[in-house]
Design an enzyme around this catalytic site. Structure first.
Site, mmCIF file in Angstrom:
data_model
loop_
_atom_site.group_PDB
_atom_site.id
_atom_site.type_symbol
_atom_site.label_atom_id
_atom_site.label_comp_id
_atom_site.label_asym_id
_atom_site.label_seq_id
_atom_site.Cartn_x
_atom_site.Cartn_y
_atom_site.Cartn_z
ATOM 1 N N ASP A 16 0.832 -1.211 0.000
ATOM 2 C CA ASP A 16 0.000 0.000 0.000
ATOM 3 C C ASP A 16 0.866 1.261 0.000
ATOM 4 O OD1 ASP A 16 -2.296 1.468 -0.012
ATOM 5 O OD2 ASP A 16 -2.828 1.087 2.088
ATOM 6 N N HIS A 33 2.967 2.956 -8.982
ATOM 7 C CA HIS A 33 2.879 1.496 -9.147
ATOM 8 C C HIS A 33 4.152 0.959 -9.806
ATOM 9 C CE1 HIS A 33 -1.136 1.798 -7.775
ATOM 10 N NE2 HIS A 33 -1.646 2.347 -8.861
ATOM 11 N N LEU A 127 11.460 -20.256 -3.677
ATOM 12 C CA LEU A 127 10.395 -19.364 -3.178
ATOM 13 C C LEU A 127 9.184 -19.479 -4.095
ATOM 14 C CD1 LEU A 127 9.570 -16.899 -1.285
ATOM 15 C CD2 LEU A 127 10.343 -15.436 -3.157
#
Ligand code: FPP
Length: 237
Positions: A16, A33, A127
């Site tokens: 955020d 972004h 991962l």
């Protein structure tokens, strides 16, 4: 008591603050972004370094379709470009990319890019990087309930056989361990429809830093905080 450092197996992040980061600099929101890609790289590197096996990122919520078309379009373009651009690096690092959420609402182009990146990184064993895309917990749970109801209606599933494990297996996150730690950047302290079922017992961490400023050191701090809470919990057990 053992002083061994506890490492979360699964970290989930609500990324955020991109819009505020851009506004503070007089930039367009989409530039915030775009600046949010490097922190994804940093978090993935840090996760691998710490031995975290699952990293799940809230990249686009079902509510995000309500943003101005220009911002939604820019995010779609960013998803396409970055998954393709980052694929070789993900392969090198042993990262397996996956998504949760309802991808069917995305354009064919976005779906094809995601599918390609998933296929090319399928062998990653360091991962599992999961992007939550067109995701919300209530939507995920609704889709799971529909699937179970359809199986019950078809006589394949007895209603009394439905337990928490059945529901867990029917969610998008079926095969994943629950998150141990949920981080939300930018100082906001809400879960906003993210992994509500899965995060029932998760530790929550709300650093003030805006997502584009999230670094490997910030990830390290979150790991330290998690270890501290685990040790405290260990004392009263
Ligand atoms: C929230 O910040 C962030 C988003 C809605 C988008 C997150 C997406 C990225 C970081 C890019 C992801 C790219 C890939 C390939 C996964 P906000 O816009 O709500 O910020 P604000 O609260 O300051 O307005």
């Amino acid at each position: 008591m053992s002083d061994e450092k506890r490492i979360p197996q699964h970290v989930a992040i609500i990324m955020d603050g991109n819009g505020r980061w851009a506004e503070q600099r007089g930039l367009e929101r989409y530039e915030g972004h775009a600046a949010g890609i490097e922190p994804i790289r940093a978090s993935s590197r840090a996760a691998i370094r710490h031995g975290v096996a699952f990293l799940t990122l809230y990249a686009f919520s079902t509510e995000n379709w309500g943003r101005p078309a220009q911002e939604v379009d820019a995010l779609m373009e960013l998803f396409c470009q970055s998954v393709i651009h980052e694929t070789p690096d993900m392969q090198r690092q042993g990262i397996r990319l996956r998504t949760i959420g309802d991808r069917s609402r995305f354009s064919e182009k976005v779906q094809a890019h995601l599918a390609q990146a998933e296929e090319l990184t399928a062998g990653g064993d360091k991962l599992t990087l999961t992007l939550a895309l067109n995701y919300s917990s209530r939507d995920e749970i609704t889709r799971a309930v529909r699937k179970l109801a359809a199986r019950a209606a078809a006589g394949q599933l007895a209603p009394e056989a439905i337990d928490e494990a059945t529901i867990g297996r029917t969610l998008d996150t079926a095969a994943d361990p629950d998150p141990d730690l949920v981080i939300r950047t930018s100082g906001e302290r809400r879960l906003s429809n993210f992994l509500l079922w899965q995060a029932s017992y998760a530790e929550l961490w709300f650093p003030e830093v805006l997502w584009p400023d999230f670094t490997e050191e910030e990830f390290d701090r979150a790991m330290e905080e998690y270890a501290r809470r685990e040790r405290r919990f260990g004392l009263v057990k």
